[in-house]
Write a protein that holds these residues in place. Structure first.
Motif, short mmCIF file in Angstrom:
data_model
loop_
_atom_site.label_atom_id
_atom_site.label_comp_id
_atom_site.label_asym_id
_atom_site.label_seq_id
_atom_site.Cartn_x
_atom_site.Cartn_y
_atom_site.Cartn_z
N UNK A 72 11.83 -10.98 -30.60
CA UNK A 72 10.97 -11.98 -31.27
C UNK A 72 9.50 -11.72 -30.94
N UNK A 73 9.23 -11.30 -29.71
CA UNK A 73 7.85 -10.97 -29.33
C UNK A 73 7.36 -9.78 -30.17
N UNK A 76 6.38 -10.91 -33.55
CA UNK A 76 5.08 -11.58 -33.52
C UNK A 76 3.95 -10.55 -33.52
N UNK A 79 3.60 -9.20 -36.97
CA UNK A 79 2.85 -10.12 -37.84
C UNK A 79 1.36 -10.04 -37.50
N UNK B 73 15.15 -18.02 -36.36
CA UNK B 73 14.40 -17.04 -35.57
C UNK B 73 14.83 -16.92 -34.10
N UNK B 247 3.39 -20.84 -35.16
CA UNK B 247 3.77 -19.43 -35.08
C UNK B 247 2.70 -18.56 -35.74
N UNK B 250 0.04 -18.20 -33.30
CA UNK B 250 0.43 -17.22 -32.26
C UNK B 250 0.11 -15.80 -32.72
N UNK B 292 10.56 -19.16 -28.05
CA UNK B 292 11.09 -17.80 -28.09
C UNK B 292 11.19 -17.33 -29.54
N UNK B 293 11.59 -18.26 -30.41
CA UNK B 293 11.73 -17.93 -31.83
C UNK B 293 10.40 -17.52 -32.45
N UNK B 294 9.32 -18.19 -32.03
CA UNK B 294 7.99 -17.90 -32.56
C UNK B 294 7.48 -16.54 -32.11
N UNK B 295 8.05 -16.04 -31.03
CA UNK B 295 7.62 -14.75 -30.52
C UNK B 295 6.39 -14.83 -29.62
N UNK B 296 6.18 -16.01 -29.02
CA UNK B 296 5.11 -16.06 -28.01
C UNK B 296 5.64 -15.45 -26.73
#
Lengths: 146, 757
Positions: A72-73, A76, A79, B73, B247, B250, B292-296
């Protein structure tokens, strides 16, 4: 730029890039890291644009994050790589539109997604905004807030 | 006056700081439940065609935004069937099993729903959570974060305090403003201060999102953590965001090379009125899956602004620990709260920090108040400038790395001086005004803004507006530093800026140490039981030990040498040969210890031994009896000093006294430890007490039973205050003891008075 290395070939052993693979890191204007000196800054040869991250660096960090098991990181960072070239005001406008009640209807968000895809090649971001549009509609978020 | 019908102790308890804390009853329907909410769902997951059909009892059609984001996600359909099928009790045991690697648990978490994750950690007691946290946190080396703010938004003080925080070892510093328009001034001042003395410390200026991004793009800041998420949809919307807007933010921060973590914590939904009768832990599990889903890369988590509220609820503090464990189990960097002050009780504060200190954490406090409480523009922290030394000592007590390093006074003064000089030079070079040297002085020495005579609020606003209006960036600051000869600080700042280009500090749990990025990627927590994981190096251990003002044997001997010269003018001890058993029933023998007046000259209460001896002798004389002084060389023990003196005494009554002032009255026919009167609290024994001791010894010799002397004590922690000194002093006494050495008669001459044979 030296020979491009496919970012997916990078692993945790290449991290930190600034120490292990400085050869792969270039500034937005194509300068190597060791050209970023106080003297070069004083001479005006290095500016704020040279201290920004690049899509390439984010893509490489995504590969490293993925190799470290952080999918998931990595997404991000991918993106983010698309947003590097998106001007600040467009970023802030898009963020504002994604907040509850800012977009009056689903189409407003879909239009924003289309622009991001068309003008900046931001496919992942555009898909993300479209995903939001569908959820906002189902959850009735296009309502008046102020 | 005690109130009738009330045990007075309750009235005393009413007066303790603890009673300023208010506590709330457990009330699950109204959201006051730590881990067992009225409407917490049973864990469950149904996948259909690789997509989530039902999660934690809610079908996909009924998902709110948070459910949808997590289902889309966070949940990994490859892992979910296996992970959800494991009994929660089994997973709970795996968390504390050193033989189950962290990576395996992180993998399983990707397949678990919020209710499942909450159900697992709720089964652990506080010790198990602490242990699991130590095993599961992402980066091996612990760190800490400081708040650097002041009540005046004074830039000179911000620079000095940022440099001070950096000197004490904080890995991140965070500022915010009393007045929002001062953001640019605060950012520039802290950015400059943080470059003093150390290479590249991550810095953030907490402000409105758009402005925070602009400040970051100007190069002043390097991380952000104010991106809040919530566990219920209504709270999220009232917070004016959605999972997608956050997100997006982020990704936007990452696209500007800014390290970012989200913020979430127990109690926010309760405070904001939409808790849905769900427990703190379950709602927080939703927040963390979302992050975690957001990818931070990480989270600021563990109550945060809701921590004081969580702490009012039964089990609330355990819940804060449990949610932090969830964060690290989900492989997020954890800035583990310990931020808002959760109690007026210093005991609760100390207890709150301990699990984190001994387990370690990526950032133990997500805002240790490095400044005084009243200067903290976020609100007082769990630990503040006032209590920083307590924290340093806790590190030393437990040999636990809390991320800080003790600094001595000259070192701190030097960085403070340098910081204000660099900032003043930069402001002047940028045409932003020149600071009066008196202002610099007032800041360097001030503990807090009450004591400074520096920038006035109106001036700060003008300064901040000018920085923004003129689009001053970190490039201008670097050039100003170089032009003014602050090359070292310019190098420190540039080294951090260069790391932005490679994006290395965007990875999970990244901090900058010695100019190099250390993160969960190149410093992963590999704890697998004793002997593995993060251990103090010899160097780090020495750093943590080096608190100020510690006692050693040399210091005791140096003090004794100074006292020796003074006592030489007051008293002379002359050895008269072996002491004989007395026959005079009207004598009391005073048995002095081996080092009494020969190596040691002062009691723990600070009375010189000549005065002590004179008072004992005067007390005996007041009852018409004679004192005879003998030096005992075969023992330094109070009981045996007293008993030996009594056996030599014609009256059968003797006094034993050590150089540190501990004394006893003994009888010749008694068992060694069954004395007549003991004066064990030397630090609070006065000269008047020693005189009355002499009088009582004489009275006992006369066959009376005098009222024992009471040395009143008020509960002082005598051991804490004196035992190190006692042990060092007593070792000097015992070093002089000779087995079988016979007592010596001593003629004492008070140099301004009479001789005692």
């Amino acid at each position: 730029m030296t020979d491009p290395v496919p970012p997916q070939a990078l692993g945790t052993g290449d991290y930190p890039l600034s120490e292990k693979r400085p050869d792969l890191v270039r500034t937005a204007t194509g300068k190597p890291l060791d050209s970023l000196t106080l003297d070069a800054i004083a001479a005006g040869a290095v500016g704020l644009a040279d201290l920004a991250i690049t899509p390439q660096a984010l893509t490489m960090q995504a590969a490293i994050a993925r190799a470290a098991g952080r999918e998931t990181l990595a997404r991000n960072f991918e993106r983010a790589a698309e947003l590097v070239g998106v001007p600040q005001d467009v970023i802030l406008e898009t963020y504002e539109l994604l907040r509850p009640g800012r977009a009056k209807d689903k189409q407003t968000l879909l239009d924003a997604a289309t622009r991001l895809r068309r003008d900046y090649g931001a496919d992942r971001i555009a898909a993300f905004v479209e995903e939001a549009a569908a959820v906002y509609e189902r959850r009735k978020l296009f309502t008046y807030r102020f | 006056m005690p109130t009738p019908n009330r045990w007075r102790r309750f009235a005393e308890w009413d007066e303790r700081p603890l009673r300023l804390d208010r506590f709330a009853v457990e009330d699950a329907a109204n959201g006051f439940a730590a881990v067992a909410g009225l409407r917490d769902p049973e864990p469950g997951l149904t996948l259909e065609g690789g997509a989530v059909a039902v999660m934690d009892g809610v079908s996909a059609a009924e998902f709110d935004m948070i459910d949808t984001f997590i289902a889309t996600h966070h949940l990994d359909p490859e892992v979910a069937p296996e992970a959800m099928a494991l009994p929660s009790q089994t997973v709970a045991r795996m968390l504390v099993d050193v033989n189950v690697p962290r990576a395996e648990l992180v993998r399983l978490a990707r397949g678990m729903t919020p209710a499942k994750l909450a159900d697992v950690v709720a089964r652990l007691n506080a010790a198990e959570i602490t242990f699991a946290y130590a095993k599961m946190r992402a980066r091996a080396t612990p760190g800490n974060q400081a708040h650097v703010t002041n009540a005046k938004d004074d830039p000179l003080q911000l620079a000095a305090d940022a440099a001070t925080a950096v000197a004490f070892g904080f890995d991140e510093i965070e500022t915010t403003m009393r007045v929002s328009r001062n953001a640019w001034s605060n950012a520039l001042a802290c950015c400059v201060g943080a470059a003093v003395g150390r290479s590249g410390t991550l810095f953030q200026c907490s402000s409105e999102e758009a402005e925070e991004l602009r400040i970051a793009m100007a190069g002043f800041t390097s991380y952000a953590e104010t991106v809040s998420v919530y566990g219920t949809e209504r709270t999220f919307v009232d917070g004016d965001d959605t999972p997608w807007s956050k997100a997006f933010l982020a990704a936007a921060y990452a696209s500007r090379g800014i390290k970012m973590r989200c913020t979430s914590g127990a109690g926010s939904e309760l405070l904001m009125g939409y808790h849905e009768s769900k427990s703190l832990l379950y709602l927080e599990a939703r927040c963390l899956c979302l992050q975690r889903a957001m990818g931070v890369q990480g989270t600021q988590n563990g109550g945060i602004d809701g921590a004081p509220l969580a702490s009012t609820i039964p089990g609330g503090v355990r819940e804060l620990m449990a949610e932090n464990l969830l964060a690290v189990w989900l492989d997020l960097e954890c800035a583990s709260g310990n931020d808002a002050r959760t109690s007026e009780s210093e005991i609760r504060i100390g207890a709150k920090i301990l699990p984190y200190l001994i387990a370690g954490s990526d950032l133990i406090c997500s805002g240790f108040g490095s400044i005084l409480k009243y200067d903290n523009s976020f609100n007082p922290s769990l630990f503040n400038g006032e209590e920083m030394e307590d924290y340093l000592v806790l590190q030393r007590d437990f040999e636990a790395d809390g991320g800080l390093t003790p600094r001595d006074e000259p070192a701190v003064l030097a960085v403070r001086r340098r910081a204000v000089e660099v900032l003043a030079g930069v402001l002047e070079a940028l045409g932003l005004g020149s600071a009066d040297p008196a202002r610099l002085d007032s800041v360097v020495f001030a503990s807090g803004s009450d004591e400074t005579d520096s920038y006035r609020p109106g001036e700060v606003a003008v300064l901040s507006d000018a920085i923004q209006r003129r689009s001053i960036t970190v490039i201008d600051v670097l050039n100003a530093m170089t032009a003014r000869g602050f090359r070292e600080e310019a190098d420190n700042l540039l080294s951090l800026l260069k790391l932005r280009v490679s994006g290395d500090y965007l990875q999970t749990a990244a901090v900058v140490r010695g100019g190099r990025v250390v993160s969960a990627v190149n410093d992963p927590n590999d704890y697998r039981g004793p002997g593995t994981g993060y251990r103090l190096s010899a160097q780090r251990r020495a750093e943590i030990h080096a608190i100020r003002d510690v006692l050693d044997r040399d210091a005791v001997l140096r003090a004794a040498a100074r006292q020796s010269r003074r006592e030489a003018g007051r008293i002379a001890y002359r050895t008269m040969g072996p002491a004989a058993r007395g026959t005079d029933p009207r004598e009391v023998v005073i048995g002095i210890s081996p080092a009494f007046g020969t190596r040691l000259y002062e009691t723990l209460a600070g009375h010189v031994l000549s005065d002590v001896l004179r008072n004992l002798i005067d007390g005996i004389a007041a009852r018409g009896l004679a004192a005879r002084v003998v030096r005992l060389r075969h023992t330094a023990d109070t009981s045996f000093l007293g008993l030996a003196a009594a056996r030599l005494s014609g009256s059968g009554i003797g006094i034993g006294i050590q150089a540190k002032g501990t004394a006893v009255i003994h009888g010749h026919d008694r068992l060694p430890h069954n004395n007549l009167e003991l004066f064990s609290n030397a630090p609070i024994t006065t000269l008047a007490h020693y005189r009355r001791l002499g009088e009582n010894a004489a009275a006992l010799a006369l066959g009376e039973w005098p009222e024992p002397v009471v040395v009143p004590q008020r509960g002082e922690a005598m051991g804490a205050r004196y035992h190190a000194q006692v042990a060092l002093i007593y070792a000097i006494e015992t070093g002089l003891v000779e087995d079988g050495a016979s007592p010596e008669q001593v003629a004492v001459t008070f140099l301004e008075g009479a001789t005692v044979p």
